[in-house]
Design an enzyme around this catalytic site. Structure first.
Site, PDB file in Angstrom:
ATOM      1  N   ASP A 209      24.139  39.624  49.017  1.00 27.46           N
ATOM      2  CA  ASP A 209      23.877  39.799  50.396  1.00 27.46           C
ATOM      3  C   ASP A 209      22.922  40.839  51.201  1.00 27.46           C
ATOM      4  O   ASP A 209      22.220  40.977  50.553  1.00 27.46           O
ATOM      5  CB  ASP A 209      25.167  40.126  51.126  1.00 27.46           C
ATOM      6  CG  ASP A 209      24.918  41.991  50.754  1.00 27.46           C
ATOM      7  OD1 ASP A 209      24.246  42.572  51.259  1.00 27.46           O
ATOM      8  OD2 ASP A 209      25.207  41.996  49.251  1.00 27.46           O
ATOM      9  N   ASP A 211      21.739  43.311  53.504  1.00 20.88           N
ATOM     10  CA  ASP A 211      22.312  44.425  53.680  1.00 20.88           C
ATOM     11  C   ASP A 211      22.150  44.213  55.602  1.00 20.88           C
ATOM     12  O   ASP A 211      21.455  43.886  56.478  1.00 20.88           O
ATOM     13  CB  ASP A 211      21.685  45.606  53.253  1.00 20.88           C
ATOM     14  CG  ASP A 211      22.499  46.683  53.283  1.00 20.88           C
ATOM     15  OD1 ASP A 211      22.947  46.836  52.768  1.00 20.88           O
ATOM     16  OD2 ASP A 211      21.971  47.782  53.993  1.00 20.88           O
TER      17      ASP A 211
END
Length: 269
Positions: A209, A211
């Protein structure tokens, strides 16, 4: 006499990485002075080499980052004969150009955890060198390994946070502003405990992902992190197998032998 092979190499699997061997493996129950490890240690074979595997969080993800039995895990591996460890893990990216599916082999670590036992030496004046927290020989093997669909970044700084919560946007922007590249919850004290036991250690980080400071919307969600890791799990395992096969030698490298000339308060297992 032990009935299982004596592995010199090990893999510690991160979130979603709960098994490693396609064929039959021997599972070894082991006690340590620090309690039981996260799970029985599996010993199998990769390219003709005996390799130990332990799921960092347990087989059913029983352990959160701040409750992991880090000392027991590392002591158990050393006791079984392990001297070199690859540590695949899930990470958030602090860089917009390192999106999900990127693999990074960090060369630096920043510790932002608290309250975790992070040493085997509570006395005796033992201070290990940790300027370069990862083994260069293992990092080279990981960087040279290849797997379809995964681009490998050959360096990076990983900041390790306490968890189990994800970062605020302000924290994330601060980390990125320091020039750090990745954020993780388990890389410390694992790396320094390996160094104290004179085991070579290298993190291999899979980005799941962007952040919170980079991502629009309502931030990072665990369900999305696990889904992204699962999507890339098989090619990531292939990359780790290639790294294991590419290791030249099975003993601790000279750089990771940090106790020369030091009188230790106990003998290493």
């Amino acid at each position: 006499m032990s009935s299982h092979p004596r592995p010199a190499l090990a893999v510690i699997g991160g979130s979603g990485f709960y098994d490693f061997f396609d064929n039959d493996a021997t599972h070894v129950e082991i006690d340590t002075p620090y309690g039981k490890p996260s799970a029985p240690v599996a010993i199998g074979e990769v390219e003709g080499r005996a390799v130990a595997f332990i799921p960092r969080h347990g087989k059913q993800h029983e352990f959160a980052p701040h409750t992991l039995p880090y000392q027991a895990n590392m002591w158990a591996l050393r006791t079984l004969g392990v001297r070199r460890i690859f540590a695949p893990c899930a990470v958030g990216s602090l860089r917009a150009d390192w999106g999900p599916g990127t693999v990074a082999v960090p060369d630096q670590l920043v510790d932002r955890t608290s309250g975790r036992p992070q040493t085997f030496f509570d006395g005796g004046g033992v201070h290990v060198s940790f300027a370069d927290p990862y083994c260069d020989e293992l990092r080279t093997a990981a960087i040279k390994s290849e797997s379809p669909s995964l681009a490998v970044q050959p360096s990076g700084t990983m900041v390790v946070v306490q968890g189990p919560r994800f970062s605020t946007r302000a924290e994330s922007r601060w980390f990125a502003g320091q020039g750090w590249d990745l954020v993780n919850m388990t890389g410390h004290p694992e790396a320094v405990l390996a160094r104290e036991l004179e085991m070579c250690y290298a993190a291999v980080a899979l980005v799941t992902d962007l952040d919170a400071g980079l991502e629009e919307g309502d931030g990072v969600h665990a369900v999305d992190v696990f889904a992204e890791f699962k999507r890339n799990l098989e090619p990531f395992k292939e990359l780790i197998r290639g790294a294991v096969a590419g290791v030249d030698g099975t003993d601790t490298c000279d750089r990771c032998r940090v106790h020369a000339g030091v009188s230790l308060p106990f003998e290493l297992p």
